[in-house]
Write an enzyme that holds these catalytic residues in place. Structure first.
Site, PDB file in Angstrom:
ATOM      1  N   PHE A  52       4.423 -27.438  33.044  1.00 43.94           N
ATOM      2  CA  PHE A  52       4.126 -28.485  32.169  1.00 43.94           C
ATOM      3  C   PHE A  52       4.989 -29.446  32.280  1.00 43.94           C
ATOM      4  O   PHE A  52       6.242 -29.423  32.004  1.00 43.94           O
ATOM      5  CB  PHE A  52       3.957 -27.955  30.742  1.00 43.94           C
ATOM      6  CG  PHE A  52       3.569 -28.997  29.542  1.00 43.94           C
ATOM      7  CD1 PHE A  52       2.319 -29.215  29.462  1.00 43.94           C
ATOM      8  CD2 PHE A  52       4.848 -29.620  28.696  1.00 43.94           C
ATOM      9  CE1 PHE A  52       1.972 -30.061  28.496  1.00 43.94           C
ATOM     10  CE2 PHE A  52       4.322 -30.095  27.716  1.00 43.94           C
ATOM     11  CZ  PHE A  52       2.768 -30.687  27.424  1.00 43.94           C
TER      12      PHE A  52
ATOM     13  N   ILE B 142      11.885 -29.598  34.107  1.00 47.12           N
ATOM     14  CA  ILE B 142      10.761 -28.798  34.291  1.00 47.12           C
ATOM     15  C   ILE B 142      10.725 -27.448  34.680  1.00 47.12           C
ATOM     16  O   ILE B 142      10.863 -27.163  35.543  1.00 47.12           O
ATOM     17  CB  ILE B 142       9.748 -29.676  35.167  1.00 47.12           C
ATOM     18  CG1 ILE B 142       9.538 -31.134  34.700  1.00 47.12           C
ATOM     19  CG2 ILE B 142       8.438 -28.973  34.986  1.00 47.12           C
ATOM     20  CD1 ILE B 142       9.149 -31.626  33.534  1.00 47.12           C
TER      21      ILE B 142
ATOM     22  N   GLN C 106      30.851 -12.471  16.806  1.00 47.74           N
ATOM     23  CA  GLN C 106      32.085 -12.044  15.749  1.00 47.74           C
ATOM     24  C   GLN C 106      31.986 -10.944  15.339  1.00 47.74           C
ATOM     25  O   GLN C 106      33.011 -10.288  15.334  1.00 47.74           O
ATOM     26  CB  GLN C 106      31.577 -12.846  14.410  1.00 47.74           C
ATOM     27  CG  GLN C 106      32.878 -13.311  13.468  1.00 47.74           C
ATOM     28  CD  GLN C 106      33.906 -13.943  14.123  1.00 47.74           C
ATOM     29  OE1 GLN C 106      33.612 -14.987  14.940  1.00 47.74           O
ATOM     30  NE2 GLN C 106      35.136 -14.165  13.701  1.00 47.74           N
ATOM     31  N   ILE C 107      30.968 -10.005  15.132  1.00 46.16           N
ATOM     32  CA  ILE C 107      30.831  -8.611  14.810  1.00 46.16           C
ATOM     33  C   ILE C 107      31.467  -7.890  16.191  1.00 46.16           C
ATOM     34  O   ILE C 107      32.309  -6.936  15.878  1.00 46.16           O
ATOM     35  CB  ILE C 107      29.607  -8.148  14.415  1.00 46.16           C
ATOM     36  CG1 ILE C 107      29.172  -8.598  13.109  1.00 46.16           C
ATOM     37  CG2 ILE C 107      29.628  -6.658  14.445  1.00 46.16           C
ATOM     38  CD1 ILE C 107      27.853  -8.350  12.838  1.00 46.16           C
TER      39      ILE C 107
ATOM     40  N   GLY D  76      36.295  -9.407  20.412  1.00 41.80           N
ATOM     41  CA  GLY D  76      36.659  -9.905  21.644  1.00 41.80           C
ATOM     42  C   GLY D  76      35.579  -9.361  22.831  1.00 41.80           C
ATOM     43  O   GLY D  76      35.432 -10.032  23.578  1.00 41.80           O
TER      44      GLY D  76
ATOM     45  N   GLU E 199      10.479 -27.581  23.904  1.00 39.19           N
ATOM     46  CA  GLU E 199       9.244 -27.626  23.195  1.00 39.19           C
ATOM     47  C   GLU E 199       9.569 -28.478  21.780  1.00 39.19           C
ATOM     48  O   GLU E 199       8.794 -28.015  20.723  1.00 39.19           O
ATOM     49  CB  GLU E 199       8.696 -26.328  23.119  1.00 39.19           C
ATOM     50  CG  GLU E 199       8.416 -25.730  24.439  1.00 39.19           C
ATOM     51  CD  GLU E 199       7.269 -24.499  24.514  1.00 39.19           C
ATOM     52  OE1 GLU E 199       6.447 -24.267  23.568  1.00 39.19           O
ATOM     53  OE2 GLU E 199       7.127 -23.908  25.398  1.00 39.19           O
TER      54      GLU E 199
END
Length: 380
Positions: free
Chosen positions: A122, A156, A334-335, A338, A361
């Site tokens: 598209f 595209i 975060q959970i 590292g 979109e």
């Protein structure tokens, strides 16, 4: 027409197993190679994934919008590049043809699009035209029974492998009313595709420039009447936004599952992370937002199937779901701590991958404008 429940359940089960057993083990390879393996593409074709939204009479599965978003949710549970491989065939690359094509145009192209023989793309965005999509500068000048198409399209999706482009080009004066839509085969003289761009995420899904230098497009490849291109593009995006919203829900659900698995095993201060209330709060927020997005997406899809105008609701679904998955991905990093920042665990990859959902979109800001405009129009 909806599939019978048993057939649809079998399809969902097949897609779910394909994602978990076939695609997820390949995620790191796709990231490293920046490519989807050829044998996976062949399997996707054989499963009918290229023709999810295309009518059965053209060889597609003919899914309703509600069915399509449920498949999109399942496909969201792996690297988004896998879905992008056939996503343009299901959505923005084929829907202009489905919505506005003549019977001759549909018969010529849709069976090959549904089988995956023809990959579609598209082409709306340009170097100077993104959110202001009514301002396209690519021109199509009528010359007998062809239009001479000149201009450049940017970013595209799937341009590198597309055989057929749906191109928005200016045939008239300024603004939306001067834009027309065309089916443009890749092999026409004067059409060239640039090198794929290097991107933040979604490696394996390519975007590139498409250049048109006096490309002679047969007049019979125009979609709809002259000046209807912008209207066709907006209808295509209404559907595409719902599909993307479903993918966002799927990625969020994948991330939440990964977080729960990690937090249940990893111990800090003598107990699993999942038993610490501040971690629980992040899991609770992520789960609540994902459930809300899923409900909005499914409800809007059913409204669309019922023939209602869902321009506002589709924009709201895309806005909420794409912002939601960004927040979920951030909490996931975060959970994991590292480990969330290290490539081996895959969380940082999904964190980068989902960032695009708030841009393509229609950016979140464009969705806000649509939601506000439609809400005011409807009297609140």
């Amino acid at each position: 027409m909806a599939l019978d429940a048993e057939t649809f359940d079998a399809l969902i089960d097949m897609v779910r197993r394909f994602v978990s057993e076939r695609l997820r083990p390949l995620e790191a390879q796709v990231e490293a190679d920046d490519a989807i393996p050829d044998d996976v593409i062949r399997e996707m074709r054989e499963m009918g994934l290229y023709g999810l939204s295309i009518d059965e009479k053209y060889g597609g599965l003919g899914l309703t919008m509600a069915e399509e978003v449920r498949v999109a949710i399942e496909l969201g549970r792996t690297t988004p590049a896998f879905r992008s491989t056939f996503g343009t065939n299901v959505g923005i690359g084929s829907q202009g043809l489905v919505i506005a094509g003549t019977e001759e145009q549909k018969a010529e192209w849709l069976p090959r699009i549904a089988s995956g023989e023809v990959v579609t793309s598209f082409a709306l965005t340009e170097p100077d035209v993104g959110s202001d999509s009514a301002a396209v500068k690519t021109r199509a000048v009528r010359d007998g029974d062809v239009y001479k198409l000149s201009g450049t399209k940017r970013f595209i999706t799937n341009a590198d492998k597309a055989d057929l482009f749906t191109v928005m080009a200016r045939t008239g004066g300024e603004g939306a009313g001067g834009v027309s839509a065309f089916l443009v085969p890749r092999d026409l003289p004067g059409l060239s595709v640039g090198e794929p761009e290097k991107k933040m995420g979604q490696r394996g899904a390519k975007v590139a420039d498409v250049n048109f230098d006096e490309v002679p497009v047969p007049a019979r490849y125009r979609l709809g009447e002259e000046g209807e291109g912008f209207k066709i593009a907006m209808r295509v995006l209404d559907r595409g936004r719902l599909h993307i919203s479903g993918v966002c829900v799927g990625v969020a659900e994948r991330l939440i599952a990964d977080c729960v698995a990690y937090a249940s095993e990893r111990k800090q201060f003598g107990k699993p992370l999942a038993e610490h209330q501040l971690i629980q709060a992040m899991i609770a927020d992520a789960k609540t937002e994902a459930l809300a997005a899923r409900a909005l997406v499914l409800q809007t899809a059913e409204m669309k199937d019922g023939g209602e105008n869902t321009t506002m609701e589709a924009a709201a679904a895309k806005y909420y779901a794409s912002e939601m998955v960004g927040r979920v991905a951030d909490r996931a990093v975060q959970i994991f701590g590292g480990a969330g920042y290290i490539a081996d665990y895959g969380i940082e990859r999904l964190y980068r991958d989902v960032r695009l959902f708030r841009i393509y979109e229609g950016t979140s800001q464009i969705q806000q404008i649509i939601i506000a405009r439609e809400t005011v129009k409807r009297g609140g």
